[in-house]
Design a protein around this motif. Sequence first.
Motif, PDB file in Angstrom:
ATOM      1  N   GLU A 107       0.884  -1.217  -0.052  1.00 45.84           N
ATOM      2  CA  GLU A 107      -0.176  -0.109   0.161  1.00 45.84           C
ATOM      3  C   GLU A 107       0.876   1.378   0.005  1.00 45.84           C
ATOM      4  OE1 GLU A 107      -4.087   1.515   2.224  1.00 45.84           O
ATOM      5  OE2 GLU A 107      -2.296   0.934   3.732  1.00 45.84           O
ATOM      6  N   CYS A 108       0.424   2.208  -0.578  1.00 43.93           N
ATOM      7  CA  CYS A 108       1.110   3.661  -0.741  1.00 43.93           C
ATOM      8  C   CYS A 108       0.602   4.546   0.139  1.00 43.93           C
ATOM      9  CB  CYS A 108       0.876   4.135  -2.267  1.00 43.93           C
ATOM     10  SG  CYS A 108       1.606   5.783  -2.408  1.00 43.93           S
ATOM     11  N   PHE A 109       1.352   5.183   0.980  1.00 43.94           N
ATOM     12  CA  PHE A 109       0.888   6.164   1.983  1.00 43.94           C
ATOM     13  C   PHE A 109       0.542   7.330   1.371  1.00 43.94           C
ATOM     14  CE2 PHE A 109       3.725   3.743   5.240  1.00 43.94           C
ATOM     15  CZ  PHE A 109       2.744   3.054   5.900  1.00 43.94           C
ATOM     16  N   ASP A 110       0.913   7.657   0.386  1.00 41.93           N
ATOM     17  CA  ASP A 110       0.561   8.878  -0.224  1.00 41.93           C
ATOM     18  C   ASP A 110      -0.842   9.112  -0.973  1.00 41.93           C
ATOM     19  OD1 ASP A 110       2.580  10.850   0.728  1.00 41.93           O
ATOM     20  OD2 ASP A 110       4.129   9.780  -1.013  1.00 41.93           O
ATOM     21  N   CYS A 111      -0.986   8.017  -2.211  1.00 38.95           N
ATOM     22  CA  CYS A 111      -2.322   7.826  -2.717  1.00 38.95           C
ATOM     23  C   CYS A 111      -3.114   6.832  -2.372  1.00 38.95           C
ATOM     24  CB  CYS A 111      -1.674   7.902  -4.225  1.00 38.95           C
ATOM     25  SG  CYS A 111      -1.224   6.327  -4.771  1.00 38.95           S
ATOM     26  N   GLU A 112      -2.716   6.063  -1.486  1.00 40.43           N
ATOM     27  CA  GLU A 112      -3.533   4.739  -0.781  1.00 40.43           C
ATOM     28  C   GLU A 112      -4.028   4.066  -1.764  1.00 40.43           C
ATOM     29  OE1 GLU A 112      -6.962   6.695   1.085  1.00 40.43           O
ATOM     30  OE2 GLU A 112      -5.655   7.575   2.785  1.00 40.43           O
ATOM     31  N   SER A 113      -3.040   3.733  -2.903  1.00 38.20           N
ATOM     32  CA  SER A 113      -3.492   2.620  -3.870  1.00 38.20           C
ATOM     33  C   SER A 113      -2.730   1.482  -3.327  1.00 38.20           C
ATOM     34  CB  SER A 113      -3.077   3.082  -5.189  1.00 38.20           C
ATOM     35  OG  SER A 113      -1.451   3.226  -5.330  1.00 38.20           O
ATOM     36  N   ARG A 114      -3.498   0.423  -3.762  1.00 42.26           N
ATOM     37  CA  ARG A 114      -2.837  -1.180  -3.102  1.00 42.26           C
ATOM     38  C   ARG A 114      -2.553  -1.929  -4.718  1.00 42.26           C
ATOM     39  NH1 ARG A 114      -5.950  -3.589   2.061  1.00 42.26           N
ATOM     40  NH2 ARG A 114      -5.442  -1.958   3.505  1.00 42.26           N
ATOM     41  N   LYS A 126       8.859   1.738  -5.382  1.00 47.35           N
ATOM     42  CA  LYS A 126       8.192   3.083  -5.696  1.00 47.35           C
ATOM     43  C   LYS A 126       6.775   2.605  -5.808  1.00 47.35           C
ATOM     44  CE  LYS A 126      11.546   6.278  -7.820  1.00 47.35           C
ATOM     45  NZ  LYS A 126      11.794   6.846  -9.113  1.00 47.35           N
ATOM     46  N   CYS A 127       5.862   3.568  -5.455  1.00 45.66           N
ATOM     47  CA  CYS A 127       4.357   3.401  -5.849  1.00 45.66           C
ATOM     48  C   CYS A 127       4.348   3.360  -7.388  1.00 45.66           C
ATOM     49  CB  CYS A 127       3.636   4.393  -5.334  1.00 45.66           C
ATOM     50  SG  CYS A 127       1.834   4.395  -5.756  1.00 45.66           S
ATOM     51  N   PRO A 128       3.816   2.522  -8.098  1.00 42.03           N
ATOM     52  CA  PRO A 128       3.273   2.368  -9.591  1.00 42.03           C
ATOM     53  C   PRO A 128       2.425   3.343  -9.920  1.00 42.03           C
ATOM     54  CG  PRO A 128       2.272   0.509  -8.525  1.00 42.03           C
ATOM     55  CD  PRO A 128       3.166   1.176  -7.394  1.00 42.03           C
ATOM     56  N   ASN A 129       1.599   4.139  -9.030  1.00 42.00           N
ATOM     57  CA  ASN A 129       0.681   5.054  -9.162  1.00 42.00           C
ATOM     58  C   ASN A 129       1.025   6.522  -9.376  1.00 42.00           C
ATOM     59  OD1 ASN A 129      -2.086   5.858 -10.014  1.00 42.00           O
ATOM     60  ND2 ASN A 129      -2.249   6.548  -7.852  1.00 42.00           N
ATOM     61  N   CYS A 130       2.027   6.661  -7.906  1.00 46.97           N
ATOM     62  CA  CYS A 130       2.272   8.098  -7.960  1.00 46.97           C
ATOM     63  C   CYS A 130       3.921   8.179  -7.737  1.00 46.97           C
ATOM     64  CB  CYS A 130       1.610   8.774  -6.560  1.00 46.97           C
ATOM     65  SG  CYS A 130       2.264   8.230  -4.958  1.00 46.97           S
ATOM     66  N   GLY A 131       4.682   7.136  -7.730  1.00 43.68           N
ATOM     67  CA  GLY A 131       6.091   7.224  -7.607  1.00 43.68           C
ATOM     68  C   GLY A 131       6.562   7.497  -6.154  1.00 43.68           C
ATOM     69  N   SER A 132       5.730   7.487  -5.142  1.00 49.79           N
ATOM     70  CA  SER A 132       6.131   7.661  -3.772  1.00 49.79           C
ATOM     71  C   SER A 132       6.711   6.433  -3.150  1.00 49.79           C
ATOM     72  CB  SER A 132       4.865   7.931  -2.742  1.00 49.79           C
ATOM     73  OG  SER A 132       5.078   7.864  -1.386  1.00 49.79           O
ATOM     74  N   THR A 133       7.738   6.642  -2.301  1.00 50.66           N
ATOM     75  CA  THR A 133       8.338   5.844  -1.868  1.00 50.66           C
ATOM     76  C   THR A 133       7.976   5.307  -0.415  1.00 50.66           C
ATOM     77  OG1 THR A 133      10.258   7.180  -0.828  1.00 50.66           O
ATOM     78  CG2 THR A 133      10.689   6.319  -3.188  1.00 50.66           C
TER      79      THR A 133
HETATM   80 ZN   LIG Z   1       0.912   6.205  -4.668  1.00 60.00          ZN
END
Ligand SMILES: [Zn+2]
Length: 141
Positions: A107-114, A126-133
Amino acid sequence: MPRRRRCRRVASQPRFTYFKPIGIRAMDLEEVELGMDEFEAIRLKDYLGLEQNEAAFEMGVSQPTFHRIIDEAHRKVAKALIDGLLLRMSREDQVVIVEKESYRIFECFDCESRWSVDYGIPKPMKCPNCGSTLLARVKED
Ligand SMILES: [Zn+2]
């Protein structure tokens, strides 16, 4: 030597119960028993290639405990290979058999995508949606 009671998660029973050197009768061989938790540690870390923290997470144990388990497993397998022992897979009933999925979820803490990542593939950086680490493994329990 008294055996500690174990309650650790393993995903499956070993498919094979014995390994032995050919040409020597089992009754003439010294035997070493690989515990189901030791078998599972080898399966997760050495076979599937999980990081130690991921493997410990899968088994529901701490990293130091996982480290002790896999050290003992490696010691037994090495002794069986070098000294030619009968290697027996334990089927302890104290361990909890869990049906495991073949992937884990992050899960990404920034965009909450899973999203899911198959075992054998390294954990994402990295998050595949927003690039957050800022990522975390989602506990399924
Ligand atoms: Zn994200």
